[in-house]
Design an enzyme around this catalytic site. Structure first.
Site, PDB file in Angstrom:
ATOM      1  N   GLU A 100       7.191  67.480 -30.798  1.00 29.69           N
ATOM      2  CA  GLU A 100       8.394  68.211 -31.245  1.00 29.69           C
ATOM      3  C   GLU A 100       8.258  68.602 -32.715  1.00 29.69           C
ATOM      4  O   GLU A 100       8.737  69.663 -33.130  1.00 29.69           O
ATOM      5  CB  GLU A 100       9.642  67.351 -30.990  1.00 29.69           C
ATOM      6  CG  GLU A 100       9.963  67.302 -29.500  1.00 29.69           C
ATOM      7  CD  GLU A 100      10.682  66.039 -29.034  1.00 29.69           C
ATOM      8  OE1 GLU A 100      11.193  65.276 -29.874  1.00 29.69           O
ATOM      9  OE2 GLU A 100      10.726  65.828 -27.811  1.00 29.69           O
TER      10      GLU A 100
ATOM     11  N   ASN B  86      11.421  55.772 -28.918  1.00 30.73           N
ATOM     12  CA  ASN B  86      11.661  56.881 -29.851  1.00 30.73           C
ATOM     13  C   ASN B  86      13.052  57.435 -29.553  1.00 30.73           C
ATOM     14  O   ASN B  86      13.237  58.135 -28.564  1.00 30.73           O
ATOM     15  CB  ASN B  86      10.582  57.959 -29.653  1.00 30.73           C
ATOM     16  CG  ASN B  86      10.847  59.196 -30.497  1.00 30.73           C
ATOM     17  OD1 ASN B  86      11.753  59.212 -31.333  1.00 30.73           O
ATOM     18  ND2 ASN B  86      10.046  60.235 -30.288  1.00 30.73           N
TER      19      ASN B  86
ATOM     20  N   HIS C 190       4.418  63.905 -33.594  1.00 29.33           N
ATOM     21  CA  HIS C 190       5.066  64.111 -32.286  1.00 29.33           C
ATOM     22  C   HIS C 190       5.043  65.606 -31.963  1.00 29.33           C
ATOM     23  O   HIS C 190       5.179  66.445 -32.852  1.00 29.33           O
ATOM     24  CB  HIS C 190       6.505  63.590 -32.340  1.00 29.33           C
ATOM     25  CG  HIS C 190       7.124  63.503 -30.986  1.00 29.33           C
ATOM     26  ND1 HIS C 190       7.602  64.616 -30.323  1.00 29.33           N
ATOM     27  CD2 HIS C 190       7.298  62.452 -30.150  1.00 29.33           C
ATOM     28  CE1 HIS C 190       8.066  64.236 -29.135  1.00 29.33           C
ATOM     29  NE2 HIS C 190       7.892  62.928 -29.008  1.00 29.33           N
TER      30      HIS C 190
ATOM     31  N   LYS D 101      14.677  59.624 -31.110  1.00 27.35           N
ATOM     32  CA  LYS D 101      14.847  61.034 -31.507  1.00 27.35           C
ATOM     33  C   LYS D 101      16.163  61.194 -32.286  1.00 27.35           C
ATOM     34  O   LYS D 101      16.538  60.297 -33.025  1.00 27.35           O
ATOM     35  CB  LYS D 101      14.746  61.943 -30.279  1.00 27.35           C
ATOM     36  CG  LYS D 101      13.444  61.660 -29.497  1.00 27.35           C
ATOM     37  CD  LYS D 101      13.090  62.677 -28.473  1.00 27.35           C
ATOM     38  CE  LYS D 101      11.778  62.266 -27.795  1.00 27.35           C
ATOM     39  NZ  LYS D 101      11.302  63.252 -26.831  1.00 27.35           N
TER      40      LYS D 101
ATOM     41  N   SER E 160       8.440  60.904 -20.096  1.00 21.67           N
ATOM     42  CA  SER E 160       9.235  60.558 -18.909  1.00 21.67           C
ATOM     43  C   SER E 160       8.920  59.181 -18.338  1.00 21.67           C
ATOM     44  O   SER E 160       8.983  58.986 -17.117  1.00 21.67           O
ATOM     45  CB  SER E 160       9.098  61.653 -17.837  1.00 21.67           C
ATOM     46  OG  SER E 160       9.632  62.879 -18.313  1.00 21.67           O
TER      47      SER E 160
ATOM     48  N   GLU F 141       0.852  61.900 -25.315  1.00 23.65           N
ATOM     49  CA  GLU F 141       2.108  62.437 -24.802  1.00 23.65           C
ATOM     50  C   GLU F 141       1.893  63.885 -24.343  1.00 23.65           C
ATOM     51  O   GLU F 141       1.989  64.817 -25.160  1.00 23.65           O
ATOM     52  CB  GLU F 141       3.184  62.413 -25.886  1.00 23.65           C
ATOM     53  CG  GLU F 141       3.532  61.029 -26.379  1.00 23.65           C
ATOM     54  CD  GLU F 141       4.983  60.936 -26.863  1.00 23.65           C
ATOM     55  OE1 GLU F 141       5.640  59.965 -26.501  1.00 23.65           O
ATOM     56  OE2 GLU F 141       5.449  61.838 -27.572  1.00 23.65           O
TER      57      GLU F 141
ATOM     58  N   GLY G 251      10.571  64.657 -21.708  1.00 26.77           N
ATOM     59  CA  GLY G 251      11.947  65.058 -21.457  1.00 26.77           C
ATOM     60  C   GLY G 251      12.134  65.875 -20.191  1.00 26.77           C
ATOM     61  O   GLY G 251      13.188  66.458 -19.982  1.00 26.77           O
TER      62      GLY G 251
HETATM   63  P1  13P Z   1      10.866  61.113 -22.813  1.00 22.05           P
HETATM   64  O1  13P Z   1      10.565  59.676 -22.473  1.00 22.05           O
HETATM   65  O2  13P Z   1      12.324  61.394 -22.953  1.00 22.05           O
HETATM   66  O3  13P Z   1      10.156  62.059 -21.902  1.00 22.05           O
HETATM   67  O4  13P Z   1      10.267  61.376 -24.287  1.00 22.05           O
HETATM   68  C1  13P Z   1       8.977  60.962 -24.558  1.00 22.05           C
HETATM   69  C2  13P Z   1       8.735  61.087 -26.010  1.00 22.05           C
HETATM   70  O5  13P Z   1       8.751  62.173 -26.562  1.00 22.05           O
HETATM   71  C3  13P Z   1       8.511  59.847 -26.768  1.00 22.05           C
HETATM   72  O6  13P Z   1       8.055  60.104 -28.051  1.00 22.05           O
END
Ligand code: 13P
Length: 256
Positions: free
Chosen positions: A104, A9, A102, A11, A216, A174, A180
């Protein structure tokens, strides 16, 4: 040997130039079990870049085993929805997956379980496989609510989308606190929730979906996560933006 998936992903990162470099590096370094797939390869690789580079990515991936996905879609087929992209548009440009729900998007755009269900229905209708994200916040985990929160996200998803849609989807667990932060769930913490998701899906719907872990994941922790019986791969954020670390995660999946 179980079927595995590593999905990146990206982002809101990458330009046409940086995406080209990243994709060329990943394609060039894929391990043989992924490149020599003949339909029964055990490790699928997906990248989900921003909309603006999907066309470039589709072109670069045309003859590779890597599949393409979007990071979101609208639930309507078309219409006056300024700034939105439909599931059909993702299919049209070469996607076969779409990340939905997601954390976010749940947090920043107030996406509800019922909206995510509508998006998943639109995605499946357009021929996409939804990667549906679920997961608890740190406060919810500390209150001991993880199983309830994830269970409710799943139940409300199926209430809106139907079990047929769940059967066509991939789940990504997740935990919000691991995204992150560099603080991944331990393999045991992740396995516990994955096992609970699988048990619910089996008991309530007679289904055993593919369940990815996200939060992560990196080159160092991927292998121990993939060794867990109910972890079928990873949805990778930050580490999917580096050729070296994304390839290392793919190799860990191939070897698990
Ligand atoms: P990270 O791997 O940067 O923690 O992000 C995970 C994520 O949100 C994947 O969709």
């Amino acid at each position: 040997m179980k079927r595995m998936m590593v999905a990146g992903n990206w982002k809101m990162f990458s330009t046409v130039n940086s995406a080209t470099q990243l994709i060329e590096g990943i394609v060039g370094g894929l391990p043989a079990p992924v490149t020599e797939r003949n339909g029964d390869s055990q490790t699928d690789v997906v990248i989900c870049p921003p909309y603006t580079v999907l066309g470039t990515a589709a072109h670069l991936l045309a003859n590779s085993p890597i599949a393409l996905g979007g990071q979101n879609c609208h639930h309507e087929q078309e219409g006056a929805f300024t700034g939105e992209v439909s599931a059909q548009m993702l299919t049209d440009i070469g996607c076969s997956y779409v990340i939905l729900g997601h954390s976010e998007r749940r947090r920043d755009y107030h996406e509800s379980n019922s909206l995510i269900a509508l998006k998943a229905l639109a995605a499946v209708t357009a021929g996409l496989t939804p990667i549906v994200c679920v997961g608890e916040s740190l406060e919810q985990r500390e209150r001991g609510e993880t199983a309830d929160v994830v269970g409710t996200q799943l139940t409300e998803f199926v209430r809106g989308a139907g079990s047929g849609c769940l059967a066509a989807s991939i789940i990504a667990y997740e935990p919000v606190w691991a995204i992150g932060t560099g603080k991944a769930a331990t393999p045991e913490q992740a396995q516990e929730v994955h096992a609970d998701i699988r048990r619910r899906c089996e008991e309530q719907y007679g289904l055993s979906p593919m369940i990815l872990y996200g939060g992560s994941v990196n080159a160092n922790n991927a292998q121990s996560l993939f060794q867990q019986v109910d972890i079928d791969g990873a949805l990778v954020g930050g580490a999917s933006l580096s050729v070296e670390s994304f390839l290392a995660i793919i190799k860990a999946a191939v070897g698990s």
